[in-house]
Design a protein around this motif. Sequence first.
Motif, PDB file in Angstrom:
ATOM      1  N   PRO A 361    -156.958  69.426  -0.228  1.00 59.33           N
ATOM      2  CA  PRO A 361    -156.550  68.029  -0.052  1.00 59.33           C
ATOM      3  C   PRO A 361    -157.499  67.285   0.883  1.00 59.33           C
ATOM      4  O   PRO A 361    -157.988  67.845   1.860  1.00 59.33           O
ATOM      5  N   SER A 362    -157.772  66.023   0.551  1.00 58.12           N
ATOM      6  CA  SER A 362    -158.682  65.227   1.379  1.00 58.12           C
ATOM      7  C   SER A 362    -157.866  64.269   2.251  1.00 58.12           C
ATOM      8  O   SER A 362    -157.023  63.517   1.759  1.00 58.12           O
ATOM      9  N   LYS A 363    -158.179  64.328   3.576  1.00 56.93           N
ATOM     10  CA  LYS A 363    -157.469  63.485   4.542  1.00 56.93           C
ATOM     11  C   LYS A 363    -157.711  62.007   4.217  1.00 56.93           C
ATOM     12  O   LYS A 363    -156.826  61.170   4.307  1.00 56.93           O
ATOM     13  N   GLU A 364    -158.941  61.742   3.812  1.00 60.07           N
ATOM     14  CA  GLU A 364    -159.329  60.364   3.488  1.00 60.07           C
ATOM     15  C   GLU A 364    -158.474  59.800   2.339  1.00 60.07           C
ATOM     16  O   GLU A 364    -157.999  58.675   2.391  1.00 60.07           O
ATOM     17  N   GLN A 365    -158.274  60.651   1.315  1.00 61.88           N
ATOM     18  CA  GLN A 365    -157.468  60.227   0.159  1.00 61.88           C
ATOM     19  C   GLN A 365    -156.018  59.962   0.590  1.00 61.88           C
ATOM     20  O   GLN A 365    -155.393  58.990   0.179  1.00 61.88           O
TER      21      GLN A 365
END
Length: 382
Positions: A361-365
């Motif tokens: 999972p991407s924190k930015e997303q």
Amino acid sequence: MNRRSFFARAVPASFAIGAVAASCAPKSQQLYPDKHFHISRGYHQIPKLRLSTDRIVKETVGLRPFRASGPRLDVEKLGNKTIVHNYGHGGSGWSLSWGTGNIARKNVLATNEKKIAVLGCGTVGIATARLLQESGCEVTIYTKDVPPNITSNLATGTWSPASRVCDVKVAKPEFRTVWEEATRFSFRRFQFLLGMNEIACWAEEYGVFREMPVYTPGAGGEDFEIEGLLPERVKLDSREHPFKANHVTRRSNLMFNIPAYLRHQLTDFVMFGGKVKIQEIRKPEDIDALQENVVVNCMGLGAKPVFNDEELTPVSGQLSCLIPQSDIHYKLYTQGANFISRKDGIFIGSNGIVGNWDTTPSKEQTEKTVGILQKLMEEMKG
Ligand SMILES: Cc1cc2nc3c(=O)[nH]c(=O)nc-3n(C[C@H](O)[C@H](O)[C@H](O)COP(=O)(O)OP(=O)(O)OC[C@H]3O[C@@H](n4cnc5c(N)ncnc54)[C@H](O)[C@@H]3O)c2cc1C
């Protein structure tokens, strides 16, 4: 005249007085006479989603098994085995599971074999296995993983039979007919799963946009639609919704409570004598070694290396799961984000990265989707 306008016109005489009163009300009240219409404020109230990153309890990245020409549903011979393919459903595997399962069932029944192997225990494999059982087959599922460790567990869970089902520029014209057959079969089948501990249910779905979104035909395949299958999407005027947006629509849609649904399906499969064997298929020889002569391939993305399917590619999708909120029972989509309320949580997301195998999972997303929805909720009236 379509089905709904026929019913709208065929009102019995005894309803006539109510119909006159209703005709004075705004359009949405006629369609949805519900408790959320706030007369003193003059708009339809909708509960607000409580959104903050500390309410996120789980984040996942699932890989949609996408094929530009559409799911693979053909039959091939592999040594002594007949392989019936049923994989590559993109973003519509939940919705189409029964429909393409039915196509696979027809192909299996044409062989006259009764002992059948199904490869894969996702939503597609289990639906296919259940249909085969209903037709008198003895089914064994061979699978690397079972729920919850499968892609099907990482989906949003809404009726979306056209979502990333193909690239309309690549798929053959005949695919539309196959898709329609599968979609209609699935839709009918889901009606039998309603009312059973809400494994499938109806819920309101809002589309909220500042201005009318411009649709560009492309890889989504979303321009496939069957008129009259779902209740119509209604455009709401500003009195009828609390959003700061000029283009707001509402319609009812089917939702799937994924963990409970898969549990129900697997329980039924076992109850009807089905067997599940944990086994990874690494190469065609592993299929050759199975005792069944007819093998249905429902391995999703797992089919790629075994069958050298170059067309099959992942389209990753990230979801963040928030703690359930008892007053939220709807789905909402807007530019760049959506959320859906399920029994096990509120799932927010919407992205799709073609060719991405990374399931981190991407924190930015997360921050992006939370930010979009937070702003939308803050700007809501009420
Ligand atoms: C973020 C996201 C949101 C989505 N939202 C929706 C939605 O709202 N509605 C909708 O209709 N669809 C949605 N989808 C799409 C849907 O989830 C997929 O199309 C569907 O899960 C595919 O199901 P499947 O059974 O083919 O694959 P899977 O669930 O991946 O199952 C494949 C099975 O095959 C087994 N397998 C794989 N490789 C091997 C091997 N080598 N040997 C043995 N077994 C193997 C696996 O263990 C598994 O049991 C979404 C997908 C994502 C990622």
